[in-house]
Design an enzyme around this catalytic site. Structure first.
Site, PDB file in Angstrom:
ATOM      1  N   THR A 273      13.558 -25.089  -2.183  1.00  0.00           N
ATOM      2  CA  THR A 273      14.651 -24.459  -1.433  1.00  0.00           C
ATOM      3  C   THR A 273      14.601 -22.961  -1.640  1.00  0.00           C
ATOM      4  O   THR A 273      14.432 -22.484  -2.760  1.00  0.00           O
ATOM      5  CB  THR A 273      16.020 -24.999  -1.885  1.00  0.00           C
ATOM      6  OG1 THR A 273      16.074 -26.410  -1.654  1.00  0.00           O
ATOM      7  CG2 THR A 273      17.153 -24.336  -1.103  1.00  0.00           C
ATOM      8  N   PHE A 275      16.610 -19.487  -1.480  1.00  0.00           N
ATOM      9  CA  PHE A 275      17.971 -18.966  -1.551  1.00  0.00           C
ATOM     10  C   PHE A 275      17.972 -17.467  -1.261  1.00  0.00           C
ATOM     11  O   PHE A 275      17.009 -16.759  -1.606  1.00  0.00           O
ATOM     12  CB  PHE A 275      18.564 -19.198  -2.946  1.00  0.00           C
ATOM     13  CG  PHE A 275      18.824 -20.644  -3.273  1.00  0.00           C
ATOM     14  CD1 PHE A 275      20.111 -21.167  -3.195  1.00  0.00           C
ATOM     15  CD2 PHE A 275      17.802 -21.483  -3.673  1.00  0.00           C
ATOM     16  CE1 PHE A 275      20.359 -22.491  -3.505  1.00  0.00           C
ATOM     17  CE2 PHE A 275      18.047 -22.813  -3.984  1.00  0.00           C
ATOM     18  CZ  PHE A 275      19.326 -23.322  -3.895  1.00  0.00           C
TER      19      PHE A 275
END
Length: 391
Positions: A273, A275
């Site tokens: 992921t 960010f």
């Protein structure tokens, strides 16, 4: 993860009073926002009424084509006209560390033990992590000076883009000052003494459940969706469930006193992921290290218009790393008249683009000047150091 030196904030307490306040060289100005303390996560009344006005037309640069224009856009909403009280752009050294000698308060979405909390600790190792109930709340918390930064997910290698945060980037006047990649490693958690064969159901976020399809199918347990992975761990721990497990992080197991029955249960080991690190002030771009710039723009309808827009980067050998299109919220349809078939209706799109260049480089500045010639709307969301580290 256990050695990461950051402070967790289990309950939110506004730094500047129950209504919050805006800092201005020691002077405190009420921000007129009602804040209700919650036991776990930050909760406040959201007011997005004027945040997206720039999206309806015109060109908004922040931190745009040159530092002066960038600073003017950044400080447009600051009530105090004293130049010494205006927010200053961040330098590279400000991206991580402290503010005026105090530890950074960094907002993230979710409960303690969420993957977002771990990403915040990776982005700002000495921070005070502040949980927020929703993405909107984290944006609001930064804008209203209740926290210093926010670390929020923007895309996942398996699940794709987090569209909500793309929309919020345009609605709020925050700046991207960095990025951090985090490897998601799911664990199967249960209360002490509970074994795998005891599990009749498994709780977690829908994406986490989908990412562990093979393991959960072999387990034969019923899957139940909840708002987030840490929330699932908290639920089974609070209710002392003996027939239920949770898919969450090893950090969540530590926080809520759960046993780890299995580690790395995700089907794909490359589950990353990305960010974004958000702040009220833009960072001062430099050219002596790898930078990335994020922009959003819209175009007139017509053949080859998007090709022409992307060509401004190709002509200057600027590499694009991402392009995302989203229908405009306020004006989703555009009506045109082609002169023969009568009025035609098209979706009116915004294009989010990331490219590998610093806004301090003349190449990037010239590319955006070129794009400005035919774009109906253009905004620089941030120019920031690329995350070159391992996830």
């Amino acid at each position: 993860m256990n050695s990461t030196p950051f402070t967790r904030t289990p309950s939110f307490k506004p730094r500047f009073g129950a209504e919050g306040a805006r800092r201005s060289n020691g002077n405190k100005q009420a921000s007129q926002v009602a804040v209700r303390p919650r036991p776990i996560a930050l909760a406040m009344a959201s007011d997005h009424g004027g945040g997206g006005a720039a999206a309806d037309g015109g060109i908004n640069y922040a931190p745009g084509l040159g530092l002066r224009a960038s600073l003017e856009e950044t400080t447009a909403d600051v009530a105090c006209k004293d130049s010494q009280s205006l927010p200053r752009p961040l330098s590279i050294s400000d991206v991580s560390g402290s503010v005026n000698g105090s530890r950074l308060r960094v907002a993230y979405q979710g409960l303690p033990g969420a993957y977002s909390e771990a990403a915040a600790a990776k982005a700002y190792p000495n921070c005070e992590a502040v949980p927020c109930e929703q993405f909107d709340t984290a944006f609001d918390a930064v804008e209203r000076w209740l926290v210093d930064r926010a670390v929020l997910p923007i895309e996942n290698s398996l699940g794709g883009s987090i569209h909500r945060n793309y929309d919020l980037l345009l609605r709020h006047n925050l700046h991207i000052v960095g990025e951090v990649k985090y490897a998601v490693r799911h664990c199967l958690l249960a209360n002490p003494g509970v074994k795998k064969e005891d599990l009749k159901r498994v709780l977690s976020h829908p994406q986490a459940l989908a990412q562990c399809e093979n393991t959960l199918t072999k387990l034969g347990a019923v899957r139940e969706s909840v708002d987030d992975t840490a929330g699932a761990a908290n639920f089974i721990a609070t209710h002392k469930l003996q027939d239920a497990g949770a898919v969450a992080s090893s950090l969540a197991a530590e926080i809520y006193g759960l046993d780890i029955l299995a580690r790395d249960i995700q089907d794909d080991s490359d589950n990353i992921t990305r960010f974004l690190m958000l702040a009220r002030e833009p960072i001062i771009p430099v050219i002596d290290r790898p930078f990335k710039t994020s922009i959003v723009f819209s175009l007139e309808e017509g053949p080859g218009v998007l090709f022409k827009a992307l060509a401004v980067f190709a002509l200057r050998d600027i590499n694009l790393t991402k392009i995302e299109s989203r229908p405009r919220k306020n004006k989703p349809l555009r009506i045109t008249d082609d002169g023969s078939n009568g009025p035609l209706k098209y979706f009116d799109y915004l294009f989010y683009v990331d490219f590998e260049a610093s806004m301090a480089s003349h190449n990037a500045q010239n590319a955006l000047r070129h794009l400005k010639e035919f774009a109906t709307f253009l905004k620089v969301l941030g120019s920031y150091p690329r995350d070159m580290s391992e996830a």
